[in-house]
Design a protein around this motif. Structure first.
Motif, PDB file in Angstrom:
ATOM      1  N   LEU A 172       0.829  -1.212   0.000  1.00  0.00           N
ATOM      2  CA  LEU A 172       0.000   0.000   0.000  1.00  0.00           C
ATOM      3  C   LEU A 172       0.862   1.262   0.000  1.00  0.00           C
ATOM      4  CD1 LEU A 172      -2.711  -1.166   2.538  1.00  0.00           C
ATOM      5  CD2 LEU A 172      -3.046  -0.772   0.091  1.00  0.00           C
ATOM      6  N   ARG A 173       1.900   1.271   0.837  1.00  0.00           N
ATOM      7  CA  ARG A 173       2.792   2.440   0.895  1.00  0.00           C
ATOM      8  C   ARG A 173       3.435   2.688  -0.462  1.00  0.00           C
ATOM      9  NH1 ARG A 173       5.727   0.848   4.870  1.00  0.00           N
ATOM     10  NH2 ARG A 173       4.457   1.801   6.482  1.00  0.00           N
ATOM     11  N   ASN A 174       3.935   1.630  -1.109  1.00  0.00           N
ATOM     12  CA  ASN A 174       4.566   1.777  -2.426  1.00  0.00           C
ATOM     13  C   ASN A 174       3.573   2.300  -3.463  1.00  0.00           C
ATOM     14  OD1 ASN A 174       7.068   0.940  -1.517  1.00  0.00           O
ATOM     15  ND2 ASN A 174       6.696  -1.201  -2.036  1.00  0.00           N
ATOM     16  N   LEU A 175       2.356   1.772  -3.448  1.00  0.00           N
ATOM     17  CA  LEU A 175       1.341   2.224  -4.404  1.00  0.00           C
ATOM     18  C   LEU A 175       0.967   3.684  -4.182  1.00  0.00           C
ATOM     19  CD1 LEU A 175      -0.942  -0.933  -4.423  1.00  0.00           C
ATOM     20  CD2 LEU A 175       0.414  -0.067  -6.346  1.00  0.00           C
ATOM     21  N   ILE A 176       0.821   4.070  -2.922  1.00  0.00           N
ATOM     22  CA  ILE A 176       0.468   5.469  -2.613  1.00  0.00           C
ATOM     23  C   ILE A 176       1.582   6.397  -3.055  1.00  0.00           C
ATOM     24  CG2 ILE A 176       0.069   7.091  -0.706  1.00  0.00           C
ATOM     25  CD1 ILE A 176      -1.389   4.678   0.703  1.00  0.00           C
TER      26      ILE A 176
END
Length: 122
Positions: free
Chosen positions: A109-113
């Motif tokens: 999620l962090r990478n996608l955001i």
């Protein structure tokens, strides 16, 4: 006076949840009140990125939706404490499940955001 531009749609549970829990800090407020942080100053310390005004507005909305109660003690200086109602306590397993899901997928999620933010800045 605020006038809603998009009409309310309260036909399904997800719409109802969105209407009640929409707000950047509401889920955290519910969680921290459940954890025992009941005074406005304690909540402000737990959520330092939120302004006191926004926290007060969102606490008032949670109170209007009968998820939290506010007790004002008649003393000088005034003392205010928030607590979850029985209705509000029913959200804790739901919030816990969402938090668990976020923890399980936090790296993705962090990478996608971050990827989404950087691609929007180009």
């Amino acid at each position: 006076m605020y006038e809603r531009k998009i009409p309310l749609n309260l036909n399904c549970g997800l719409d109802l949840i969105g209407e009640v829990l929409y707000g950047k800090w509401k889920i955290r407020l519910i969680w921290f009140i459940n954890e025992g942080f009941q005074r406005p100053s304690e909540l402000q310390r737990k959520i330092p990125d939120a302004s006191r005004r926004v926290l007060n507005i969102q606490l008032k909305e949670l109170e209007a939706h009968e998820l939290v109660t506010k007790v004002i003690y008649a003393q000088v200086p005034p003392k205010v404490e928030y607590s979850l109602t029985e209705f509000g306590k029913t959200l804790i397993p739901v919030i816990s499940a969402l938090g668990y899901w976020g923890d399980e997928h936090q790296e993705r999620l962090r990478n996608l955001i971050l990827q989404n933010i950087s691609s929007n800045q180009i």
